[in-house]
Design an enzyme around this catalytic site. Structure first.
Site, PDB file in Angstrom:
ATOM      1  N   LYS A 176       0.995  -1.342  -0.275  1.00 20.14           N
ATOM      2  CA  LYS A 176      -0.568  -0.103  -0.052  1.00 20.14           C
ATOM      3  C   LYS A 176       1.163   1.216  -0.052  1.00 20.14           C
ATOM      4  O   LYS A 176       1.628   1.398   1.673  1.00 20.14           O
ATOM      5  CB  LYS A 176      -0.647  -0.114   1.363  1.00 20.14           C
ATOM      6  CG  LYS A 176      -1.916   0.519   1.340  1.00 20.14           C
ATOM      7  CD  LYS A 176      -1.795   2.060   0.834  1.00 20.14           C
ATOM      8  CE  LYS A 176      -1.564   2.922   1.837  1.00 20.14           C
ATOM      9  NZ  LYS A 176      -1.434   4.430   2.012  1.00 20.14           N
ATOM     10  N   GLU A 251       9.214   1.398  10.809  1.00 20.38           N
ATOM     11  CA  GLU A 251      10.691   2.627  10.696  1.00 20.38           C
ATOM     12  C   GLU A 251      10.076   3.594  10.674  1.00 20.38           C
ATOM     13  O   GLU A 251       8.945   4.162   9.816  1.00 20.38           O
ATOM     14  CB  GLU A 251      11.227   2.562   8.957  1.00 20.38           C
ATOM     15  CG  GLU A 251      12.036   1.052   8.856  1.00 20.38           C
ATOM     16  CD  GLU A 251      13.355   0.632   9.213  1.00 20.38           C
ATOM     17  OE1 GLU A 251      13.756   1.461   9.935  1.00 20.38           O
ATOM     18  OE2 GLU A 251      13.585  -0.396   9.706  1.00 20.38           O
ATOM     19  N   CYS A 285      13.891  10.531   6.782  1.00 19.07           N
ATOM     20  CA  CYS A 285      13.305  10.488   8.279  1.00 19.07           C
ATOM     21  C   CYS A 285      14.662  10.128   9.225  1.00 19.07           C
ATOM     22  O   CYS A 285      14.653  10.655  10.009  1.00 19.07           O
ATOM     23  CB  CYS A 285      13.213   8.256   8.442  1.00 19.07           C
ATOM     24  SG  CYS A 285      14.076   7.831   7.274  1.00 19.07           S
ATOM     25  N   GLU A 383      10.020  16.446  15.324  1.00 21.11           N
ATOM     26  CA  GLU A 383      10.779  16.341  13.559  1.00 21.11           C
ATOM     27  C   GLU A 383       9.638  17.203  13.141  1.00 21.11           C
ATOM     28  O   GLU A 383       7.856  17.438  12.911  1.00 21.11           O
ATOM     29  CB  GLU A 383       9.620  15.371  13.339  1.00 21.11           C
ATOM     30  CG  GLU A 383      10.888  14.490  11.658  1.00 21.11           C
ATOM     31  CD  GLU A 383      10.173  12.925  11.118  1.00 21.11           C
ATOM     32  OE1 GLU A 383       8.912  12.750  11.346  1.00 21.11           O
ATOM     33  OE2 GLU A 383      10.894  12.642  10.866  1.00 21.11           O
TER      34      GLU A 383
HETATM   35  P1  NAD Z   1       2.312   8.672   7.401  1.00 18.17           P
HETATM   36  O1  NAD Z   1       2.306   8.092   8.782  1.00 18.17           O
HETATM   37  O2  NAD Z   1       1.704   9.787   7.820  1.00 18.17           O
HETATM   38  O3  NAD Z   1       1.902   7.852   6.288  1.00 18.17           O
HETATM   39  C1  NAD Z   1       2.754   6.873   5.790  1.00 18.17           C
HETATM   40  C2  NAD Z   1       1.453   5.717   5.353  1.00 18.17           C
HETATM   41  O4  NAD Z   1       0.471   5.366   6.338  1.00 18.17           O
HETATM   42  C3  NAD Z   1       0.819   6.428   3.912  1.00 18.17           C
HETATM   43  O5  NAD Z   1       1.379   4.895   3.263  1.00 18.17           O
HETATM   44  C4  NAD Z   1      -0.682   6.342   4.626  1.00 18.17           C
HETATM   45  O6  NAD Z   1      -1.310   6.059   4.026  1.00 18.17           O
HETATM   46  C5  NAD Z   1      -0.488   4.628   5.749  1.00 18.17           C
HETATM   47  N1  NAD Z   1      -2.191   5.301   6.812  1.00 18.17           N
HETATM   48  C6  NAD Z   1      -1.929   6.500   7.520  1.00 18.17           C
HETATM   49  N2  NAD Z   1      -2.642   5.712   8.020  1.00 18.17           N
HETATM   50  C7  NAD Z   1      -2.886   4.702   8.758  1.00 18.17           C
HETATM   51  C8  NAD Z   1      -3.519   3.826   9.309  1.00 18.17           C
HETATM   52  N3  NAD Z   1      -4.347   4.476  10.276  1.00 18.17           N
HETATM   53  N4  NAD Z   1      -3.431   2.886   8.813  1.00 18.17           N
HETATM   54  C9  NAD Z   1      -2.066   2.289   8.068  1.00 18.17           C
HETATM   55  N5  NAD Z   1      -2.001   2.982   7.316  1.00 18.17           N
HETATM   56  C10 NAD Z   1      -2.820   4.452   7.655  1.00 18.17           C
HETATM   57  O7  NAD Z   1       3.574   8.884   7.670  1.00 18.17           O
HETATM   58  P2  NAD Z   1       4.402  10.390   6.494  1.00 18.17           P
HETATM   59  O8  NAD Z   1       3.306  11.036   6.039  1.00 18.17           O
HETATM   60  O9  NAD Z   1       3.748   9.528   4.785  1.00 18.17           O
HETATM   61  O10 NAD Z   1       5.514   9.969   6.034  1.00 18.17           O
HETATM   62  C11 NAD Z   1       6.545  10.440   7.242  1.00 18.17           C
HETATM   63  C12 NAD Z   1       6.604  10.566   8.367  1.00 18.17           C
HETATM   64  O11 NAD Z   1       7.546   9.065   8.015  1.00 18.17           O
HETATM   65  C13 NAD Z   1       8.141  10.785   8.491  1.00 18.17           C
HETATM   66  O12 NAD Z   1       7.891  10.982  10.322  1.00 18.17           O
HETATM   67  C14 NAD Z   1       8.837  10.505   8.843  1.00 18.17           C
HETATM   68  O13 NAD Z   1      10.248  10.420   9.446  1.00 18.17           O
HETATM   69  C15 NAD Z   1       8.602   8.989   8.600  1.00 18.17           C
HETATM   70  N6  NAD Z   1       9.423   8.137   7.722  1.00 18.17           N
HETATM   71  C16 NAD Z   1      10.299   6.666   8.236  1.00 18.17           C
HETATM   72  C17 NAD Z   1      11.485   6.873   7.656  1.00 18.17           C
HETATM   73  C18 NAD Z   1      12.473   5.859   8.136  1.00 18.17           C
HETATM   74  O14 NAD Z   1      13.122   4.528   7.387  1.00 18.17           O
HETATM   75  N7  NAD Z   1      12.577   5.614   9.509  1.00 18.17           N
HETATM   76  C19 NAD Z   1      11.978   6.210   5.956  1.00 18.17           C
HETATM   77  C20 NAD Z   1      10.675   7.484   5.614  1.00 18.17           C
HETATM   78  C21 NAD Z   1      10.440   8.600   6.102  1.00 18.17           C
END
Ligand code: NAD
Length: 490
Positions: A176, A251, A285, A383
């Site tokens: 997804k 992650e 991240c 962040e």
């Molecule tokens: P997000 O948590 O909003 O979304 C991530 C994913 O989760 C998306 O595909 C979204 O559709 C899905 N999602 C949202 N709500 C959900 C739910 N209730 N159930 C299941 N899936 C759901 O995060 P984002 O804004 O897309 O990404 C930014 C964040 O990701 C930042 O905090 C960043 O630090 C982190 N990040 C971490 C890494 C790592 O390797 N640690 C890498 C990239 C980004």
């Protein structure tokens, strides 16, 4: 560009027939319609993956056979580098050279896990036992059906970090992608088919978090969830997974420190400070968004940092020489600009802090630097996920370590010093999963990636990434060829 989701080896319309906009953040215009999958589509996709796992050839093939398919997927991605990179520039905003780098890396991830899949053949570990008459061995098996949910900052690369090791292990998967950057992930279906991946092994359902992500995390036929994204979503996924005792790897976010000792040449320090926070618009991240500089070098480094940050060419990702593109979306743009307003109340703004002149139609933000940031400032602790860096001086090594570790996150950390003994000492003292010495951010497919504390758990990449998708089974044999002698005495 695909307009349908990918289930059981075929592109199909989502059950609702609905779609949503893919928006180019350089000018906030719609360039494509993405299929809007929901719980019904997730159910079909999971059932296809389940069938493929329980009855299909994929988990039963040798690692060498799976490797041939993964290698081909890598080759097909590499052959499409330019096209895929250009779509990611449009979808995410990043500069073209960075997008090209991401796609090359993505192909490399498939090639790397092809090699590791081969290594699984015949892999078994003898387990010495402390009792005569028994022998034991440990073998690795695929964990089953995996659900992968990914963010938008490295669209196809983040997909590959989960898809390639899962397939190498013999798992079947439902992916997804983020609703903000779904377009290239959908291309993986065609690539999988061309590479000869059996139907149902990889399924891709695009859609929103609550509509498509949540049902994937709740589905009882999913054995393992792999998530990259924000802390609140990760926490929710972990709680949902707890109901069925699904395996989870997370992650999550970060607020990574970069500690610069005064013996670092100013030019070297400034180059890595810039790369640590402005590469990929700071939407990384592990971005080193908190910089600690030894006080005797503070002024010199700050002066050069501001000079160089002002030279960064901001613009459309396809324009020559651009090193900072727009942020991914209007909402991310608003969020980062709000943080900058907060920062202006909490610390001293020394560079940037606004929308660049002439680029008001897109989601652009100037490279922004705050100095003398207090420890309790929210811009120091939270962040921001944008091109905003907080800088602070320190006096002693102990103080630098304390400040660096004073965070609920623990993803990345970096230290710069010509004294390598000291650098190693500080590296060991960091409570973080990824530590860089004399650099910040370079990421290698071979090395483990993941966080301490609220940055998550489990490791991706390298052999650790493969282990995420493997179960360990012990096979113990009584081979003394006589009765055990508990009930029936000789
Ligand atoms: P997000 O948590 O909003 O979304 C991530 C994913 O989760 C998306 O595909 C979204 O559709 C899905 N999602 C949202 N709500 C959900 C739910 N209730 N159930 C299941 N899936 C759901 O995060 P984002 O804004 O897309 O990404 C930014 C964040 O990701 C930042 O905090 C960043 O630090 C982190 N990040 C971490 C890494 C790592 O390797 N640690 C890498 C990239 C980004």
């Amino acid at each position: 560009m695909k307009t349908q989701i990918f289930i059981d080896g075929a592109y199909v319309a989502p059950t609702s027939g609905a779609s949503f906009d893919a928006v180019d953040p350089s000018n906030n215009t719609v360039f494509h319609q993405v299929p809007r999958g929901d719980a019904t589509d997730i159910d079909k996709a999971v059932k296809a993956a389940r069938r493929a796992f329980d009855e299909g050839p994929w988990p039963r093939m040798s690692g060498t056979e799976r490797a041939a398919c993964l290698r081909k997927m890598g080759d097909l991605i590499a052959a499409r580098t330019d096209a895929l990179a250009r779509v990611e520039v449009m979808d995410n905003g990043k500069p073209l050279p960075e997008a090209v780098w991401d796609i090359e890396d993505t192909a490399g991830v498939f090639h790397f896990y092809a090699d590791l899949a081969e290594g699984l053949d015949g892999h078994e570990q003898k387990v010495p036992l402390g009792m005569e008459g028994f022998t034991s061995k440990a073998v690795k098996e695929p964990i089953g059906v995996a659900g992968a949910i990914i963010p938008w900052n490295f669209p196809l690369l983040m997909a590959s970090w989960k898809v390639a090791p899962a397939l190498a292990a013999g798992c079947c998967m439902v992916l997804k992608p983020s609703e903000l950057t779904s377009v290239t992930a959908l291309e993986l279906g065609e690539i999988a088919n061309e590479a000869g991946l059996p139907p149902g092994v990889l399924n891709i359902v695009t859609g929103f978090g609550p509509e498509a992500g949540q049902p994937l995390t709740e589905h009882p036929l999913v054995d393992k969830l792999a998530f990259t994204g924000s802390v609140p979503t990760g926490s929710r996924i972990m709680a949902t997974a707890a109901r069925d005792i699904k395996a989870v790897s997370l992650e999550l976010g970060g607020k990574s420190p970069l500690v610069v000792f005064a013996d670092t040449p100013v030019e070297e320090a400034v180059e890595w400070i810039l790369f640590g926070i402005f590469w990929n618009q700071g939407e990384v991240c592990s971005a080193t968004s908190r910089v600690l500089i030894e006080d005797s070098a503070y002024e010199a480094v700050m002066e050069r940092l501001v000079t160089e940050a002002r030279k960064i060419k901001i613009g459309h990702g396809l324009d020559e020489g651009v090193l900072l593109g727009p942020l991914v979306s209007k909402s991310q743009h608003d969020k980062v600009l709000d943080w900058i307003e907060t920062g202006k109340r909490e610390a001293r703004l020394v560079s940037g802090g606004g929308i660049p002149t002439g680029l008001e139609d897109g989601c652009y933000v100037e490279p922004t630097i705050f100095a003398d940031v207090p420890e309790d400032a929210t811009i120091w602790t939270e962040e921001i996920f944008g091109p905003v860096v907080c800088v602070k001086p320190f006096k002693t090594e102990e103080e630098a370590i304390r400040l660096a570790n004073d965070t609920r996150f623990g993803l990345g950390a970096a230290v710069m010093s010509k004294d390598l003994e000291r650098a190693e000492r500080v590296a060991r003292a960091f409570r973080a999963g990824i530590v860089w010495i004399n650099c910040s951010q370079p990421t290698f497919t071979e090395a483990p990636w993941g966080g301490y504390k609220q940055s998550g758990f489990g490791r991706e990449l390298g052999e650790w990434g493969l282990n995420n998708y493997l179960e360990t089974k012990q096979i113990t044999t009584w081979d003394a060829h006589r009765p055990w002698g508990w009930y029936i005495k000789e």
